[in-house]
Scaffold this motif. Structure first.
Motif, mmCIF file in Angstrom:
data_model
loop_
_atom_site.group_PDB
_atom_site.id
_atom_site.type_symbol
_atom_site.label_atom_id
_atom_site.label_comp_id
_atom_site.label_asym_id
_atom_site.label_seq_id
_atom_site.Cartn_x
_atom_site.Cartn_y
_atom_site.Cartn_z
ATOM 1 N N VAL A 99 -7.640 -15.803 1.177
ATOM 2 C CA VAL A 99 -8.062 -14.396 1.248
ATOM 3 C C VAL A 99 -6.862 -13.462 1.187
ATOM 4 N N ILE A 100 -5.844 -13.734 2.002
ATOM 5 C CA ILE A 100 -4.667 -12.859 2.032
ATOM 6 C C ILE A 100 -3.804 -13.069 0.794
ATOM 7 N N GLN A 101 -3.726 -14.297 0.298
ATOM 8 C CA GLN A 101 -3.011 -14.525 -0.973
ATOM 9 C C GLN A 101 -3.619 -13.701 -2.090
ATOM 10 N N ALA A 102 -4.940 -13.697 -2.183
ATOM 11 C CA ALA A 102 -5.617 -12.944 -3.244
ATOM 12 C C ALA A 102 -5.354 -11.450 -3.090
ATOM 13 N N ALA A 103 -5.369 -10.955 -1.849
ATOM 14 C CA ALA A 103 -5.092 -9.541 -1.602
ATOM 15 C C ALA A 103 -3.671 -9.175 -2.017
ATOM 16 N N ALA A 104 -2.713 -10.049 -1.683
ATOM 17 C CA ALA A 104 -1.322 -9.799 -2.065
ATOM 18 C C ALA A 104 -1.165 -9.794 -3.578
ATOM 19 N N THR A 105 -1.847 -10.710 -4.247
ATOM 20 C CA THR A 105 -1.783 -10.771 -5.715
ATOM 21 C C THR A 105 -2.337 -9.492 -6.334
ATOM 22 N N ARG A 106 -3.469 -9.022 -5.836
ATOM 23 C CA ARG A 106 -4.055 -7.775 -6.348
ATOM 24 C C ARG A 106 -3.104 -6.593 -6.130
ATOM 25 N N ALA A 107 -2.492 -6.540 -4.942
ATOM 26 C CA ALA A 107 -1.572 -5.446 -4.634
ATOM 27 C C ALA A 107 -0.351 -5.472 -5.549
ATOM 28 N N LEU A 108 0.192 -6.661 -5.782
ATOM 29 C CA LEU A 108 1.351 -6.783 -6.676
ATOM 30 C C LEU A 108 0.990 -6.402 -8.103
ATOM 31 N N GLN A 109 -0.184 -6.803 -8.521
ATOM 32 C CA GLN A 109 -0.624 -6.471 -9.879
ATOM 33 C C GLN A 109 -0.787 -4.972 -10.075
ATOM 34 N N ARG A 110 -1.062 -4.260 -8.990
ATOM 35 C CA ARG A 110 -1.159 -2.800 -9.043
ATOM 36 C C ARG A 110 0.200 -2.132 -8.931
ATOM 37 N N GLY A 111 1.244 -2.952 -8.790
ATOM 38 C CA GLY A 111 2.599 -2.406 -8.748
ATOM 39 C C GLY A 111 3.119 -2.085 -7.358
ATOM 40 N N THR A 112 2.455 -2.560 -6.309
ATOM 41 C CA THR A 112 2.886 -2.265 -4.939
ATOM 42 C C THR A 112 4.201 -2.977 -4.639
ATOM 43 N N ARG A 113 5.181 -2.215 -4.176
ATOM 44 C CA ARG A 113 6.488 -2.754 -3.811
ATOM 45 C C ARG A 113 6.862 -2.253 -2.415
ATOM 46 N N LEU A 114 7.859 -2.890 -1.813
ATOM 47 C CA LEU A 114 8.237 -2.565 -0.441
ATOM 48 C C LEU A 114 8.555 -1.083 -0.276
ATOM 49 N N ASP A 115 9.282 -0.487 -1.212
ATOM 50 C CA ASP A 115 9.611 0.933 -1.094
ATOM 51 C C ASP A 115 8.353 1.796 -1.052
ATOM 52 N N HIS A 116 7.352 1.435 -1.871
ATOM 53 C CA HIS A 116 6.098 2.199 -1.868
ATOM 54 C C HIS A 116 5.404 2.062 -0.515
ATOM 55 N N VAL A 117 5.418 0.850 0.035
ATOM 56 C CA VAL A 117 4.782 0.612 1.338
ATOM 57 C C VAL A 117 5.458 1.447 2.423
ATOM 58 N N LEU A 118 6.780 1.458 2.418
ATOM 59 C CA LEU A 118 7.506 2.201 3.448
ATOM 60 C C LEU A 118 7.327 3.707 3.296
ATOM 61 N N ASP A 119 7.252 4.190 2.064
ATOM 62 C CA ASP A 119 6.965 5.623 1.853
ATOM 63 C C ASP A 119 5.612 5.990 2.456
ATOM 64 N N MET A 120 4.625 5.134 2.221
ATOM 65 C CA MET A 120 3.291 5.373 2.774
ATOM 66 C C MET A 120 3.319 5.336 4.303
ATOM 67 N N VAL A 121 3.999 4.326 4.864
ATOM 68 C CA VAL A 121 4.085 4.195 6.316
ATOM 69 C C VAL A 121 4.754 5.424 6.933
ATOM 70 N N ALA A 122 5.808 5.915 6.293
ATOM 71 C CA ALA A 122 6.519 7.089 6.812
ATOM 72 C C ALA A 122 5.602 8.304 6.894
ATOM 73 N N GLN A 123 4.674 8.411 5.941
ATOM 74 C CA GLN A 123 3.742 9.536 5.947
ATOM 75 C C GLN A 123 2.659 9.384 7.016
ATOM 76 N N VAL A 124 2.223 8.141 7.243
ATOM 77 C CA VAL A 124 1.085 7.910 8.134
ATOM 78 C C VAL A 124 1.504 7.697 9.587
ATOM 79 N N SER A 125 2.626 7.058 9.822
ATOM 80 C CA SER A 125 2.983 6.616 11.178
ATOM 81 C C SER A 125 3.026 7.736 12.220
ATOM 82 N N PRO A 126 3.455 8.966 11.869
ATOM 83 C CA PRO A 126 3.463 10.006 12.913
ATOM 84 C C PRO A 126 2.077 10.329 13.475
ATOM 85 N N SER A 127 1.033 10.008 12.721
ATOM 86 C CA SER A 127 -0.324 10.321 13.185
ATOM 87 C C SER A 127 -0.983 9.151 13.919
#
Length: 266
Positions: free
Chosen positions: A63-91
């Protein structure tokens, strides 16, 4: 946002077992991940584990392997994840624990990696392929940046190794409930109770049980056995990957509330 240790301290004063949902960043997209973090935060999660998609996820089930594969195929990278976290974490009220394999850390270098994740608001880190023998420098640099590194105890760990991991682990100890990969299972193995007792005789640090918990009944079972946290992954990832992002968000919100209710009910 509290640190991981502070969160567990507060829960202990209330004699409460923590709920730690896991989701994969970027599945189905980062916008939905950001919304999911807020949904989990407002529906009973105490901490949230956020998986960085990786191409060779050794500890993850289908289940998690498939989710990771889908995310990578959409171009998700660590920098994108951290940018998103930086926006959301204060809330967010919940401390965020990042789950990543060691290669992305090695690629960036310890100082840069921990500087970046700390700046984004990450409070904890789980690295499933980081052996205890190699963890010293990682723990040291992480602590300098205010990030707590959670180490894993496997069902096959010897008593000496359990004691060594318990001494070094920060925030809490991650007890892997099965020999194998993550995934939904019909029952939690009785061996977990013995492992919890074994760990409890060694340390007073909080212990979270993960890998295989997929229902409120199973979460309640590990609580009754003495766990300080129930970690639930595949069951959340599966629900979030629903027909539409809106349906997935609704499903994880309801499921999160059900799990937390099972953990706080007398």
């Amino acid at each position: 946002m509290l640190s991981v240790s502070q969160c567990f301290e507060q829960l202990r004063t209330r004699h409460e077992c923590a709920l730690i949902p896991f989701i994969t960043a970027g599945d189905p997209d980062l916008e939905t991940t950001a919304a999911a973090l807020k949904v989990l935060d407002s529906n009973g999660a105490d901490l949230i584990e956020l998986g960085v998609p990786y191409s060779d996820p050794l500890a993850d089930g289908p289940v998690i392997q498939a989710a990771a594969t889908r995310a990578l195929q959409r171009g998700t990278r660590l920098d994108h994840v951290l940018d998103m976290v930086a926006q959301v974490s204060p809330s967010l009220r919940c401390p965020l624990v990042l789950f990543t394999y060691y290669n992305p850390i090695l690629y960036r270098g310890l100082e840069q990696f921990f500087g970046q994740i700390a700046a984004a608001g990450v409070k904890g880190l789980v690295v499933p392929d980081l052996p205890l023998e190699e963890a010293g420098e990682v723990l040291q640099v992480a602590a300098a940046h205010g990030v707590e590194v959670v180490l894993l105890v496997a069902p096959t760990s010897s008593q000496d190794r359990i004691e060594a991991i318990a001494r070094q682990s920060q925030g809490f100890i991650y007890l892997v409930s099965v020999t194998g990969v993550t995934g939904m299972r019909t029952q939690v193995q009785m061996r977990v109770k013995d492992l919890l007792d074994q760990l409890r005789s060694t340390t007073d640090k909080p212990i979270g049980v993960g890998f295989g918990i997929s229902s409120p009944e199973q979460a309640r079972q590990v609580k009754d056995w003495g766990a300080d946290a129930a970690i639930v992954g595949s069951a959340f990832v599966n629900r979030l990957a629903g027909d539409t992002p809106a349906a997935g968000l609704l499903a994880i919100g309801n499921f999160c509330a059900q799990l937390k209710s099972a953990l706080v009910s007398p």
